[in-house]
Enzyme design. Structure first.
Site, short mmCIF file in Angstrom:
data_model
loop_
_atom_site.label_atom_id
_atom_site.label_comp_id
_atom_site.label_asym_id
_atom_site.label_seq_id
_atom_site.Cartn_x
_atom_site.Cartn_y
_atom_site.Cartn_z
N TRP A 161 32.33 36.20 46.93
CA TRP A 161 32.81 37.39 46.19
C TRP A 161 33.47 37.00 44.87
CZ3 TRP A 161 30.30 40.68 48.90
CH2 TRP A 161 30.27 40.59 50.29
N GLU A 370 41.33 41.38 45.32
CA GLU A 370 42.68 40.80 45.15
C GLU A 370 43.61 41.22 46.29
OE1 GLU A 370 44.51 40.06 41.50
OE2 GLU A 370 42.65 40.12 40.35
#
Length: 387
Positions: A161, A370
């Site tokens: 990712w 995140e």
């Protein structure tokens, strides 16, 4: 009380001037390509060129390295205004900050001088390699290894990712350097370059949104790195990674605010023009209540992001709480506002002739990357319990 105290709640003029400059650039040189970028899942080359020409591609890099030296709040405003036009493009300044922040926080001056100036000049982009297939939220469970070999290291494993993988020239990569060491204190950070032997990237992921920002795996097959590629001390990699996220989660909040603002702007324009039962639908109370809630939560999200940006600039002790809170709240708000904006447009919101369906798809990732918003709540709770 002095009237000057009210200035605490008003941005200085230079920030509003920056906003106006970035907004004009985004409307003229980024927004016209946003739909095509999404439709073709292509990197936004025109937008990247426009950002580099205006020095908005990596505004956070200090002047001592040839950068614009923008503070955390100014960087958030750049990302917010770009995201208002094209969320995928806003990941250019956003990920340049994410990739270089470990260097800013912990690298030797030699490493900074080698890698930050090319990014500041717009000659290279910088990505961040932390997550793996089986180590997403559980970052300490990573399996990528860097084995000491003479005066360097041999890197083996993969990262998943990775935003802008394949177009970035440099990558900050976290790897376990002491498999038998204490969990979380056995990881070290390195810089990997796109030309390193044994380093390749996977095929682009086929994604729901932000399609103009390529997402790929990083693959390391015996990549040899000199010790001059190390970022910070041996064993400090995870600490550096988490400190980085404290700062850069604020920029995800800014991206979410920008997406939400773009959706609200389009929805407002539509409801003023769309007529039913002989009048503009903006005149109906049910529509007005939706608009009011959208604007109210957006204003709250923006203030939270700006407060967190100020804490990032000062590196306050409670940044981990406010960075997580800003990212979590703003992304939830962006998802709600873009969903409501699609609803306000009715059938028009569901088709690609209007940008709302794209904005809704783009908003979703801000709740995930995140650190998922569930993880953000864990971060906030831990901070509260330690305080």
């Amino acid at each position: 009380m002095s009237g000057s105290s009210f200035d605490l709640f008003r941005l200085p003029d230079e920030y509003e001037e920056l906003r106006a400059t970035v907004r004009a650039l985004a409307e003229n040189k980024i927004a016209p390509y946003a739909a095509d970028v999404d439709e073709r899942s292509r990197f936004p080359t025109e937008a990247y060129d426009a950002l580099r020409a205006a020095d908005f591609h990596a505004p956070h890099i200090g002047e001592e390295y040839g950068g614009a030296g923008a503070d955390a709040l100014a960087t958030c405003i750049v990302i917010e205004e770009v995201a208002r036009a094209c969320a995928a493009t806003s990941l250019i300044p956003g990920v340049n900050k994410l990739g270089t922040m470990p260097l800013v926080l912990a690298a030797s001056d030699e490493v900074k001088q080698r890698y930050l100036p090319p990014v500041a000049r717009g000659e290279a982009m910088f990505s961040y390699g932390l997550s793996e297939r089986e180590a997403g939220s559980d970052t300490a469970g990573m399996r990528t290894r860097a084995v000491a070999d003479g005066d360097g290291w041999v890197l083996t494993g993969q990262k998943s990712w990775i935003t802008n993988a394949g177009v970035s020239r440099y990558y900050t990569v976290m790897a376990v350097t002491d498999p038998d060491g204490p969990r979380g204190r056995n990881v070290t950070a390195f810089v990997v370059e796109d030309g390193d032997e044994g380093f390749t990237v996977g095929e682009p992921e086929r994604k729901l949104g932000i399609k103009g920002s390529p997402t790929r795996e990083l693959l390391f097959d015996g990549v040899r790195l000199g010790d001059d590629r190390r970022v910070g001390d041996v064993g400090d990699g995870l600490k550096i990674a988490l400190r980085t996220l404290d700062h850069t989660r604020v920029t995800i909040g800014a991206q979410a605010v920008g997406i939400a603002q773009g959706a609200l702007d389009h929805a407002l324009a539509y409801v003023k023009e769309r007529r039913q039962f002989g009048r503009a639908i903006a005149e109906f109370q049910g529509i007005q209540f939706m608009l009011a809630d959208m604007a109210m939560t957006l204003a709250a999200a923006r203030q939270m992001v700006y407060a967190a940006a100020a804490k990032s600039e000062r590196d306050d002790a409670d940044l981990s709480f406010f960075g997580a809170a800003a990212k979590c709240f703003a992304s939830d708000v962006a998802m709600q506002i873009t969903t409501d904006a699609v609803q306000l447009l009715g059938g028009a919101g569901y088709v690609r002739d209007y940008p709302l369906e794209r904005m809704m798809r783009d908003a979703k990732i801000t709740q995930i990357y995140e650190g998922t918003n569930q993880v953000q709540r864990v971060v906030m709770a831990r901070h509260l319990l330690r305080a």
